[in-house]
Design a protein around this motif. Sequence first.
Motif, mmCIF file in Angstrom:
data_model
loop_
_atom_site.group_PDB
_atom_site.id
_atom_site.type_symbol
_atom_site.label_atom_id
_atom_site.label_comp_id
_atom_site.label_asym_id
_atom_site.label_seq_id
_atom_site.Cartn_x
_atom_site.Cartn_y
_atom_site.Cartn_z
ATOM 1 N N VAL A 78 0.914 -1.089 -0.050
ATOM 2 C CA VAL A 78 0.167 0.113 -0.126
ATOM 3 C C VAL A 78 0.867 1.306 0.090
ATOM 4 C CG1 VAL A 78 -0.008 0.054 2.440
ATOM 5 C CG2 VAL A 78 -1.971 0.824 0.936
ATOM 6 N N ALA A 79 0.317 2.276 -0.686
ATOM 7 C CA ALA A 79 1.173 3.621 -0.571
ATOM 8 C C ALA A 79 1.326 4.242 0.537
ATOM 9 C CB ALA A 79 0.564 4.512 -1.849
ATOM 10 N N SER A 80 2.191 5.041 0.832
ATOM 11 C CA SER A 80 2.416 5.638 2.194
ATOM 12 C C SER A 80 1.360 6.502 2.458
ATOM 13 C CB SER A 80 3.958 6.318 2.295
ATOM 14 O OG SER A 80 4.253 7.042 1.226
ATOM 15 N N GLU A 81 0.887 7.071 1.279
ATOM 16 C CA GLU A 81 -0.025 8.064 1.523
ATOM 17 C C GLU A 81 -1.324 7.539 2.357
ATOM 18 O OE1 GLU A 81 -2.614 9.464 -1.713
ATOM 19 O OE2 GLU A 81 -1.861 7.532 -2.907
ATOM 20 N N PHE A 82 -1.604 6.185 2.241
ATOM 21 C CA PHE A 82 -2.656 5.674 2.774
ATOM 22 C C PHE A 82 -2.376 5.275 4.322
ATOM 23 C CE2 PHE A 82 -3.965 4.111 -1.591
ATOM 24 C CZ PHE A 82 -4.548 5.273 -1.811
ATOM 25 N N VAL A 83 -1.396 5.263 4.786
ATOM 26 C CA VAL A 83 -1.015 4.952 6.259
ATOM 27 C C VAL A 83 -0.222 5.790 6.842
ATOM 28 C CG1 VAL A 83 0.080 2.865 7.252
ATOM 29 C CG2 VAL A 83 -0.272 2.521 5.095
ATOM 30 N N PRO A 84 -0.981 6.865 7.361
ATOM 31 C CA PRO A 84 -0.327 8.039 7.865
ATOM 32 C C PRO A 84 0.370 7.731 9.324
ATOM 33 C CG PRO A 84 -2.784 8.266 8.115
ATOM 34 C CD PRO A 84 -2.495 7.143 7.063
ATOM 35 N N MET A 133 3.458 -4.019 3.497
ATOM 36 C CA MET A 133 4.634 -3.118 2.940
ATOM 37 C C MET A 133 3.870 -1.823 2.568
ATOM 38 S SD MET A 133 6.571 -4.003 -0.407
ATOM 39 C CE MET A 133 7.895 -2.933 -1.171
ATOM 40 N N VAL A 134 4.834 -0.648 3.270
ATOM 41 C CA VAL A 134 4.237 0.411 2.921
ATOM 42 C C VAL A 134 5.175 1.334 1.935
ATOM 43 C CG1 VAL A 134 4.136 2.934 3.883
ATOM 44 C CG2 VAL A 134 3.216 0.888 5.243
ATOM 45 N N VAL A 135 4.677 1.707 0.741
ATOM 46 C CA VAL A 135 5.576 1.886 -0.303
ATOM 47 C C VAL A 135 5.996 3.124 -0.292
ATOM 48 C CG1 VAL A 135 5.608 1.780 -3.218
ATOM 49 C CG2 VAL A 135 4.421 0.034 -1.712
ATOM 50 N N THR A 136 7.148 3.639 -0.259
ATOM 51 C CA THR A 136 7.722 5.092 -0.595
ATOM 52 C C THR A 136 8.367 5.277 -1.617
ATOM 53 O OG1 THR A 136 9.566 4.206 0.796
ATOM 54 C CG2 THR A 136 7.995 4.714 2.120
ATOM 55 N N GLU A 137 8.550 4.313 -2.733
ATOM 56 C CA GLU A 137 9.254 4.817 -4.012
ATOM 57 C C GLU A 137 8.871 3.493 -4.960
ATOM 58 O OE1 GLU A 137 13.745 5.018 -5.949
ATOM 59 O OE2 GLU A 137 13.588 4.486 -3.795
ATOM 60 N N VAL A 138 8.800 3.883 -6.164
ATOM 61 C CA VAL A 138 8.379 2.798 -7.300
ATOM 62 C C VAL A 138 9.489 3.051 -8.239
ATOM 63 C CG1 VAL A 138 7.092 2.131 -8.979
ATOM 64 C CG2 VAL A 138 5.903 3.012 -6.966
ATOM 65 N N GLN A 139 10.278 1.845 -8.672
ATOM 66 C CA GLN A 139 11.275 1.721 -9.435
ATOM 67 C C GLN A 139 10.770 0.909 -10.553
ATOM 68 O OE1 GLN A 139 14.597 -0.052 -7.120
ATOM 69 N NE2 GLN A 139 14.866 1.948 -5.865
ATOM 70 N N CYS A 140 11.578 0.712 -11.561
ATOM 71 C CA CYS A 140 11.041 0.063 -12.763
ATOM 72 C C CYS A 140 12.255 -0.702 -13.355
ATOM 73 C CB CYS A 140 10.846 0.835 -13.919
ATOM 74 S SG CYS A 140 9.283 2.095 -13.419
ATOM 75 N N LEU A 141 11.908 -2.105 -13.736
ATOM 76 C CA LEU A 141 12.888 -3.027 -14.475
ATOM 77 C C LEU A 141 13.269 -2.291 -15.814
ATOM 78 C CD1 LEU A 141 11.429 -6.659 -13.426
ATOM 79 C CD2 LEU A 141 13.381 -5.127 -12.229
ATOM 80 N N ASP A 142 14.454 -2.969 -16.211
ATOM 81 C CA ASP A 142 14.789 -2.675 -17.892
ATOM 82 C C ASP A 142 13.525 -2.802 -18.967
ATOM 83 O OD1 ASP A 142 16.994 -1.306 -16.683
ATOM 84 O OD2 ASP A 142 18.291 -2.980 -17.128
ATOM 85 N N TYR A 143 13.264 -3.987 -18.576
ATOM 86 C CA TYR A 143 12.155 -4.356 -19.672
ATOM 87 C C TYR A 143 10.761 -4.232 -19.119
ATOM 88 C CZ TYR A 143 11.789 -8.331 -16.187
ATOM 89 O OH TYR A 143 11.918 -9.279 -15.284
ATOM 90 N N MET A 151 9.106 8.796 -6.572
ATOM 91 C CA MET A 151 9.552 9.051 -5.142
ATOM 92 C C MET A 151 7.997 9.227 -4.308
ATOM 93 S SD MET A 151 12.738 8.004 -4.797
ATOM 94 C CE MET A 151 13.033 8.574 -3.107
ATOM 95 N N SER A 152 7.025 9.373 -5.202
ATOM 96 C CA SER A 152 5.923 9.869 -4.465
ATOM 97 C C SER A 152 4.628 8.904 -4.958
ATOM 98 C CB SER A 152 5.460 11.575 -4.916
ATOM 99 O OG SER A 152 6.460 12.416 -4.109
#
Length: 346
Positions: A78-84, A133-143, A151-152
């Motif tokens: 879940v995105a960090s915005e939903f878990v203050p 899992m509280v998500v603070t960043e999303v990265q991407c695989l090369d493919y 970062m938000s």
Amino acid sequence: MFARLSQALLIGSGLLFGAGLPALAQERPDYEPYREGLFLRYLNAEPGEIDGVPRIGLSFGGRPLRAELDSGSTGIVVASEFVPGFEQMPSQGPAKLTYTSSGRVMVGQWVVTPVSLVGREGASVTTQPLPVMVVTEVQCLDYARECRPTMSPRNIAMVGIGFAREGDKQSQSTPDKNPLLHVTGGEGRRRQGYILSPEGVHIGLTAANTRGAFRYVKLARRPDGADWASLPACIALGGSTLPACGSVLVDTGVSVMYMTVPASQAAGAEGTLPPGTQVAISIGEEGSAFPLYSFAVGDGSPMAPSAVHLRVADNAPPFVNTSYHLLNGFDVLYDGEGGYVGFRPH
């Protein structure tokens, strides 16, 4: 066995659940002692069918979020915005989870908290405190197929209920993070597991909700003993009598099928399968597998995926991800305590 299977194939997409074949001996678990179970209807349920990734309510004590119910991953993400105030929650340290179908990599923290899951009519279950899992960043695989690094992160809410996912770039996705295996409450004995149907999910396996013609497979343990192994299966393309045997994933998180087969099975196809190609899936180890279902690519039938992404590789084990469309033909049971998967045809 596959010579008989090819004779039993139905025109277009169809159930092959023992069609025209003698029943194979199977080990059947006993759910008679269990009474604690509850049905949660998907928020986006349609009568008698599934035509989208199922949604379910997810609450940390406040108003429920609209979350995806994903049997292709393990753990609540879940995105960090939903878990203050998550920074003040008990933590198990850094978190990282990769969705190989999209190429998105979630980065954040594992915090420990109870959660509630809510169905369409307001029915709900609550878990014991478990890692989320509280998500603070999303990265991407090369493919990556679908990914935008940020970062938000926003609008991320996933309830992962799968098993044996640790080997698919999800090493932290262990059973202790599966919310449907850690439900509390009730007055009787509870069998931790669930049944996925086209309209909702039965949480907790009971004598009542396991009635009917389930066909069971007993799972092996992973070598480290931490989880059950993946579900064995065989894939036959174009009416082949020499299937490619590996594993299958029933994944409610995607509409398309992902498939890996050796070149001998692909018959020259690359990237996708030509329209009209017959696909037959059987369940179990090679030599003792039973036929489950078949479809012709592009036939538009209820169990057929919206597309097939094909990987041809002789150095990778055969694999098929069914997509959520399989639920239009079968209810799918997972017993997290006993290590069983079951299929009940509609």
